[in-house]
Design a protein around this motif. Structure first.
Motif, mmCIF file in Angstrom:
data_model
loop_
_atom_site.group_PDB
_atom_site.id
_atom_site.type_symbol
_atom_site.label_atom_id
_atom_site.label_comp_id
_atom_site.label_asym_id
_atom_site.label_seq_id
_atom_site.Cartn_x
_atom_site.Cartn_y
_atom_site.Cartn_z
ATOM 1 N N ARG A 218 -26.427 1.998 23.634
ATOM 2 C CA ARG A 218 -26.010 1.191 22.493
ATOM 3 C C ARG A 218 -25.869 -0.278 22.878
ATOM 4 N N GLN A 219 -25.344 -0.557 24.051
ATOM 5 C CA GLN A 219 -25.222 -1.942 24.496
ATOM 6 C C GLN A 219 -26.595 -2.594 24.672
ATOM 7 N N VAL A 220 -27.543 -1.848 25.214
ATOM 8 C CA VAL A 220 -28.910 -2.371 25.368
ATOM 9 C C VAL A 220 -29.516 -2.642 23.988
ATOM 10 N N HIS A 221 -29.343 -1.704 23.077
ATOM 11 C CA HIS A 221 -29.865 -1.852 21.711
ATOM 12 C C HIS A 221 -29.249 -3.075 21.029
ATOM 13 N N ASN A 222 -27.954 -3.255 21.197
ATOM 14 C CA ASN A 222 -27.279 -4.421 20.607
ATOM 15 C C ASN A 222 -27.787 -5.723 21.234
ATOM 16 N N HIS A 223 -28.063 -5.678 22.516
ATOM 17 C CA HIS A 223 -28.581 -6.854 23.214
ATOM 18 C C HIS A 223 -29.932 -7.270 22.642
ATOM 19 N N VAL A 224 -30.805 -6.298 22.455
ATOM 20 C CA VAL A 224 -32.130 -6.593 21.905
ATOM 21 C C VAL A 224 -32.010 -7.146 20.490
ATOM 22 N N TYR A 245 -38.699 -6.848 21.270
ATOM 23 C CA TYR A 245 -38.247 -7.265 19.946
ATOM 24 C C TYR A 245 -37.478 -6.184 19.191
ATOM 25 N N THR A 246 -37.865 -4.933 19.394
ATOM 26 C CA THR A 246 -37.251 -3.857 18.615
ATOM 27 C C THR A 246 -37.045 -2.629 19.488
ATOM 28 N N THR A 247 -35.849 -2.051 19.389
ATOM 29 C CA THR A 247 -35.560 -0.786 20.058
ATOM 30 C C THR A 247 -34.908 0.156 19.056
ATOM 31 N N LYS A 248 -34.799 1.402 19.467
ATOM 32 C CA LYS A 248 -34.145 2.427 18.639
ATOM 33 C C LYS A 248 -33.335 3.334 19.546
ATOM 34 N N LEU A 249 -32.130 3.674 19.102
ATOM 35 C CA LEU A 249 -31.331 4.633 19.864
ATOM 36 C C LEU A 249 -31.947 6.015 19.735
ATOM 37 N N VAL A 250 -31.985 6.740 20.843
ATOM 38 C CA VAL A 250 -32.583 8.076 20.882
ATOM 39 C C VAL A 250 -31.505 9.109 21.143
ATOM 40 N N THR A 265 -43.921 8.090 23.381
ATOM 41 C CA THR A 265 -44.020 8.940 22.200
ATOM 42 C C THR A 265 -44.907 8.261 21.157
ATOM 43 N N LYS A 266 -45.026 8.875 20.000
ATOM 44 C CA LYS A 266 -45.824 8.280 18.927
ATOM 45 C C LYS A 266 -45.180 7.011 18.370
ATOM 46 N N THR A 267 -43.873 6.850 18.638
ATOM 47 C CA THR A 267 -43.159 5.696 18.076
ATOM 48 C C THR A 267 -42.732 4.663 19.110
ATOM 49 N N GLY A 268 -42.725 5.012 20.392
ATOM 50 C CA GLY A 268 -42.300 4.022 21.368
ATOM 51 C C GLY A 268 -42.180 4.548 22.782
ATOM 52 N N LEU A 269 -41.733 3.647 23.665
ATOM 53 C CA LEU A 269 -41.548 3.958 25.077
ATOM 54 C C LEU A 269 -40.071 4.201 25.341
ATOM 55 N N GLN A 270 -39.743 5.416 25.803
ATOM 56 C CA GLN A 270 -38.348 5.766 26.039
ATOM 57 C C GLN A 270 -37.932 5.377 27.458
ATOM 58 N N VAL A 271 -36.731 4.770 27.562
ATOM 59 C CA VAL A 271 -36.228 4.251 28.831
ATOM 60 C C VAL A 271 -34.788 4.721 29.032
ATOM 61 N N ALA A 272 -34.485 5.148 30.250
ATOM 62 C CA ALA A 272 -33.134 5.590 30.584
ATOM 63 C C ALA A 272 -32.203 4.394 30.735
ATOM 64 N N GLY A 274 -27.807 3.277 31.480
ATOM 65 C CA GLY A 274 -26.676 3.757 32.265
ATOM 66 C C GLY A 274 -26.046 4.969 31.628
ATOM 67 N N GLU A 275 -26.109 5.024 30.303
ATOM 68 C CA GLU A 275 -25.667 6.179 29.527
ATOM 69 C C GLU A 275 -26.541 6.253 28.287
ATOM 70 N N GLY A 276 -27.332 7.307 28.168
ATOM 71 C CA GLY A 276 -28.186 7.460 27.001
ATOM 72 C C GLY A 276 -29.578 6.883 27.190
ATOM 73 N N VAL A 277 -30.333 6.889 26.090
ATOM 74 C CA VAL A 277 -31.741 6.497 26.117
ATOM 75 C C VAL A 277 -32.053 5.601 24.922
ATOM 76 N N VAL A 278 -32.866 4.571 25.154
ATOM 77 C CA VAL A 278 -33.398 3.780 24.047
ATOM 78 C C VAL A 278 -34.910 3.893 24.053
ATOM 79 N N GLU A 279 -35.471 3.679 22.872
ATOM 80 C CA GLU A 279 -36.918 3.679 22.739
ATOM 81 C C GLU A 279 -37.377 2.283 22.358
ATOM 82 N N ILE A 280 -38.231 1.700 23.177
ATOM 83 C CA ILE A 280 -38.800 0.387 22.879
ATOM 84 C C ILE A 280 -39.882 0.575 21.820
ATOM 85 N N ARG A 281 -39.706 -0.069 20.667
ATOM 86 C CA ARG A 281 -40.638 0.091 19.559
ATOM 87 C C ARG A 281 -41.654 -1.061 19.469
#
Length: 304
Positions: A218-224, A245-250, A265-272, A274-281
């Motif tokens: 969530r912190q990474v997503h908020n940063h983006v 430019y755009t990420t999504k919480l997974v 994935t079909k929608t983005g690149l998933q990255v680990a 510190g806690e959780g995963v975001v998808e770069i869209r």
């Protein structure tokens, strides 16, 4: 009521358009001097200057208010009120004292939170779910004047700072018009801020761009989100620098180290994280165009 308007960027131009449309007598407009812009370094008018010229309103562009002549020029306009929106200049006390009903400011936060130059960006960076605009009297201390009124708006989970600004632009224009309407015949009362609750929103800079993958998803997503549209979050992928430019919480978990590429994935690149995963869209490779992540990596396969 004679209004002198002071502002520079798009949010200020929207406010100026609103009060002109609502029939206020804008007798002069102050905006920052023309600046060279883009590759040709051509002198460019501010959005506020463009609106003022279209409406035939006198435009003044002093570098500051240190000169007596500049101050006397403002006095000659005989303003009942100065309306200030993202002007980008500090007004000395002798300027604040000129208008009959004072100088009011539209600030893009719910004061006393996020005083400073980047309030809506920090609201997104900090993960707030609500922000707003404040109408306040200007005083010598930055963003510390009495608050006349506020208007609120929600911040969506995926809203960027740019999208929040669009909401605040509409709110700010409406609040300015409402406040001026209340001041038609007299100075209205404001409520002193509780300075113990004040927080600050310093200007963003490019040193803040790199993503720290040890943070939570969530912190990474908020940063983006908070760095979009400027200065834009960055990271390295397979040795190449990208703007993100755009990420999504997974909704998934992983034991992989922060920054590990988990899969495309079909929608983005998933990255680990510190806690959780975001998808770069949506991203942009250095020297390239902004693209959907799956489109880019189909042409530049990753070894995952």
């Amino acid at each position: 009521m004679r209004v002198v308007f002071m502002g520079t960027p798009d949010i200020a131009a929207a406010c100026l358009k609103k009060i002109i449309a609502d029939g206020f007598d804008v007798v002069g407009v102050y905006t920052q001097p023309d600046r060279p812009k883009n590759r040709g370094m051509k002198l460019t008018f501010s959005p506020v200057k463009e609106v003022a010229l279209e409406q035939g309103i006198p435009v003044f562009q002093p570098e500051n208010f240190r000169e007596d002549e500049t101050v006397e020029q403002l006095k000659a306009l005989q303003p009942d009120v100065c309306a200030v929106v993202a002007y980008g200049r500090i007004l000395p006390q002798r300027v604040l004292d000129i208008p009959t009903f004072g100088c009011i400011n539209i600030h893009a936060s719910l004061l006393p939170c996020y005083r400073g130059s980047a309030p809506y960006q920090w609201a997104v960076l900090d993960g707030l779910t609500e922000t707003g605009v404040s109408a306040m009297y200007l005083c010598r201390e930055m963003d510390a004047g009495d608050v006349i009124d506020t208007a609120k708006t929600p911040i969506g989970e995926d809203d960027t700072a740019g999208e929040v600004l669009e909401k605040l632009t509409v709110l700010g224009a409406e609040l300015l018009s409402k406040t001026l309407s209340q001041m038609t015949e007299k100075r209205v009362c404001g409520i002193p801020q509780d300075c113990a609750l004040a927080t600050y929103a310093p200007m963003l800079d490019k040193s803040m761009c790199p993503i720290d993958w040890t943070k939570t998803a969530r912190q990474v997503h908020n940063h983006v989100r908070g760095m979009n549209p400027w200065p834009v979050a960055t990271t390295e992928i397979a040795g190449k620098r990208f703007k993100i430019y755009t990420t999504k919480l997974v909704d998934t978990t992983t034991d992989a180290a922060p920054g590990t590429l988990l899969g495309l994935t079909k929608t983005g690149l998933q990255v680990a994280c510190g806690e959780g995963v975001v998808e770069i869209r949506v991203l942009q490779a250095e020297g390239g165009k902004r693209m959907a992540a799956p489109d880019y990596f189909r042409g530049h396969p990753l070894d995952i």
